[in-house]
Design an enzyme around this catalytic site. Sequence first.
Site, PDB file in Angstrom:
ATOM      1  N   GLN A 194       1.286  -1.207   0.339  1.00 49.55           N
ATOM      2  CA  GLN A 194      -0.185  -0.390  -0.451  1.00 49.55           C
ATOM      3  C   GLN A 194       0.636   1.185   0.627  1.00 49.55           C
ATOM      4  O   GLN A 194       1.880   0.968   0.023  1.00 49.55           O
ATOM      5  CB  GLN A 194      -0.756  -0.197   1.133  1.00 49.55           C
ATOM      6  CG  GLN A 194      -0.366  -0.435   2.743  1.00 49.55           C
ATOM      7  CD  GLN A 194      -0.945  -1.310   3.594  1.00 49.55           C
ATOM      8  OE1 GLN A 194      -2.835  -0.310   3.580  1.00 49.55           O
ATOM      9  NE2 GLN A 194      -0.303  -1.530   4.594  1.00 49.55           N
ATOM     10  N   HIS A 197      -9.800   3.295  19.565  1.00 50.75           N
ATOM     11  CA  HIS A 197      -9.266   2.021  20.285  1.00 50.75           C
ATOM     12  C   HIS A 197      -9.503   2.092  21.769  1.00 50.75           C
ATOM     13  O   HIS A 197      -9.911   0.876  21.939  1.00 50.75           O
ATOM     14  CB  HIS A 197      -7.353   2.340  20.015  1.00 50.75           C
ATOM     15  CG  HIS A 197      -6.931   2.383  18.868  1.00 50.75           C
ATOM     16  ND1 HIS A 197      -6.484   3.878  18.350  1.00 50.75           N
ATOM     17  CD2 HIS A 197      -7.083   1.418  18.398  1.00 50.75           C
ATOM     18  CE1 HIS A 197      -5.618   3.341  17.267  1.00 50.75           C
ATOM     19  NE2 HIS A 197      -5.536   2.617  16.796  1.00 50.75           N
ATOM     20  N   ASP A 250      -0.192   0.838  13.753  1.00 44.81           N
ATOM     21  CA  ASP A 250      -0.293   1.616  14.463  1.00 44.81           C
ATOM     22  C   ASP A 250       0.061   1.455  15.922  1.00 44.81           C
ATOM     23  O   ASP A 250       0.193   2.180  16.960  1.00 44.81           O
ATOM     24  CB  ASP A 250      -0.969   2.684  14.642  1.00 44.81           C
ATOM     25  CG  ASP A 250      -2.333   2.195  14.919  1.00 44.81           C
ATOM     26  OD1 ASP A 250      -3.551   1.695  13.826  1.00 44.81           O
ATOM     27  OD2 ASP A 250      -3.043   1.917  15.586  1.00 44.81           O
ATOM     28  N   ASP A 276       0.048 -12.563   6.431  1.00 42.90           N
ATOM     29  CA  ASP A 276      -1.429 -11.680   6.272  1.00 42.90           C
ATOM     30  C   ASP A 276      -2.425 -12.497   6.688  1.00 42.90           C
ATOM     31  O   ASP A 276      -2.069 -13.297   7.846  1.00 42.90           O
ATOM     32  CB  ASP A 276      -1.896 -12.228   4.974  1.00 42.90           C
ATOM     33  CG  ASP A 276      -3.182 -12.849   4.565  1.00 42.90           C
ATOM     34  OD1 ASP A 276      -3.826 -13.208   3.334  1.00 42.90           O
ATOM     35  OD2 ASP A 276      -4.154 -11.335   5.336  1.00 42.90           O
ATOM     36  N   GLY A 277      -3.241 -11.576   7.805  1.00 42.83           N
ATOM     37  CA  GLY A 277      -3.972 -11.793   8.829  1.00 42.83           C
ATOM     38  C   GLY A 277      -5.383 -13.560   8.424  1.00 42.83           C
ATOM     39  O   GLY A 277      -5.118 -14.353   8.760  1.00 42.83           O
ATOM     40  N   ASP A 299      -8.630  -5.384  13.275  1.00 42.22           N
ATOM     41  CA  ASP A 299      -8.285  -3.986  13.261  1.00 42.22           C
ATOM     42  C   ASP A 299      -8.225  -3.589  12.113  1.00 42.22           C
ATOM     43  O   ASP A 299      -6.564  -2.519  11.792  1.00 42.22           O
ATOM     44  CB  ASP A 299      -7.308  -3.312  14.152  1.00 42.22           C
ATOM     45  CG  ASP A 299      -7.101  -2.097  14.436  1.00 42.22           C
ATOM     46  OD1 ASP A 299      -6.499  -1.349  15.129  1.00 42.22           O
ATOM     47  OD2 ASP A 299      -7.465  -0.815  13.824  1.00 42.22           O
ATOM     48  N   SER A 300      -8.307  -3.705  11.308  1.00 38.56           N
ATOM     49  CA  SER A 300      -7.691  -3.582   9.911  1.00 38.56           C
ATOM     50  C   SER A 300      -8.316  -2.759   8.747  1.00 38.56           C
ATOM     51  O   SER A 300      -9.280  -2.511   9.217  1.00 38.56           O
ATOM     52  CB  SER A 300      -7.944  -5.126   8.139  1.00 38.56           C
ATOM     53  OG  SER A 300      -9.022  -5.075   8.645  1.00 38.56           O
ATOM     54  N   ASP A 346     -10.081  -0.844   5.514  1.00 38.90           N
ATOM     55  CA  ASP A 346     -11.533  -0.621   4.728  1.00 38.90           C
ATOM     56  C   ASP A 346     -11.653  -2.032   3.930  1.00 38.90           C
ATOM     57  O   ASP A 346     -10.530  -2.352   3.577  1.00 38.90           O
ATOM     58  CB  ASP A 346     -12.477   0.221   4.206  1.00 38.90           C
ATOM     59  CG  ASP A 346     -12.011   1.723   5.536  1.00 38.90           C
ATOM     60  OD1 ASP A 346     -11.843   1.702   5.085  1.00 38.90           O
ATOM     61  OD2 ASP A 346     -13.159   1.293   6.292  1.00 38.90           O
ATOM     62  N   PRO A 404      -5.349  -4.921   0.514  1.00 39.62           N
ATOM     63  CA  PRO A 404      -4.550  -6.459   0.982  1.00 39.62           C
ATOM     64  C   PRO A 404      -5.852  -6.577   2.404  1.00 39.62           C
ATOM     65  O   PRO A 404      -6.009  -7.943   2.440  1.00 39.62           O
ATOM     66  CB  PRO A 404      -3.208  -5.816   1.686  1.00 39.62           C
ATOM     67  CG  PRO A 404      -3.353  -4.212   1.721  1.00 39.62           C
ATOM     68  CD  PRO A 404      -4.137  -4.310   0.525  1.00 39.62           C
TER      69      PRO A 404
END
Length: 293
Positions: free
Chosen positions: A31, A62, A87, A138-139, A159-160, A162, A166
Amino acid sequence: MTGYWWSERIGPGFAHSYQVELLYEERTPYQHLFVFKTPLWGRALVLDGVVQLTLADEFIYHEMMVHVPFLGRKKPVKSALIIGGADGGTLREVLKHDTIERVVMVELDQQVLTACQKYMPEVCQSWDDPRLELIIGDGAKYIEEAASRGDKFDCILLDSTDPVGPAICLFERPFHENIAACLTDDGVVVRQSGLPRTMPKVMPFVMKRFEEVMPEGLVQVYRAPVAAYGDEMAFVIASKDGATCSTPQRELIGKYYNPECHKAAFTLPTWWQKLIDEYEDDGTVPIETVDCF
Ligand code: SAM
């Protein structure tokens, strides 16, 4: 401050413009990443033209992402899985719970993690916490392998980004099936489900996917006002055993989160309920941005 202005397209004919000082920019294998500084919001992380967080209001997102499932669940959470979250804000809030014994975080993009640690270190200072297992990958692949290993978590936090680029695989059916397989019998999963104002299909789509893979479960929606995103954000939460998460079982007072905010967040405006009731589900991942009014 420079005279340079950058705009984020929020919806058709609508954008947020920021006076910015560019601190860092990189095209990663996945990205386009940049970090900028701006007078009102402080430093902000942007991925593929979308603001991911600002230092000014990341605490709202959060705290609501973590404390609602953690305190809404009957039993305290001992094991958690975070998908995305480079983050570190979600990790920070998870590690505030001393009941946590194990937290696995699976973030796809090392470059985003490194940039956040360098340019936004105040978001998370717990990267060396012994309870943390940090995986770069990769989740969707991780959760598939975890399901085949029989790995279980009390709480899974999605928490990815939108459903674009990816992250699309994180909105597809196999991923949801593996999520359900990796939850303990009374496990809870929560997912940031976009802004109903400009992405009206994401919230009901996510609800359908959780209902599909956890037929005995309970799927609920709660909301939080994250101004930097442009509007109220929807969170979809699902409990595998059908228990509600709308009432806090234990107390915590955060900078935004408190027991009254927890309960109030589950009260939905009529037009959100209408989006849910009138959603025509054809199973495709909703990636377009349309004006819903
Ligand atoms: N709070 C933000 C929001 O609501 O949009 C999300 C912030 S977090 C920075 C999003 C992270 O998801 C990014 O670092 C991105 O690299 C990660 N991500 C995207 N697709 C992924 C995947 N397939 N597996 C794991 N992490 C992924």
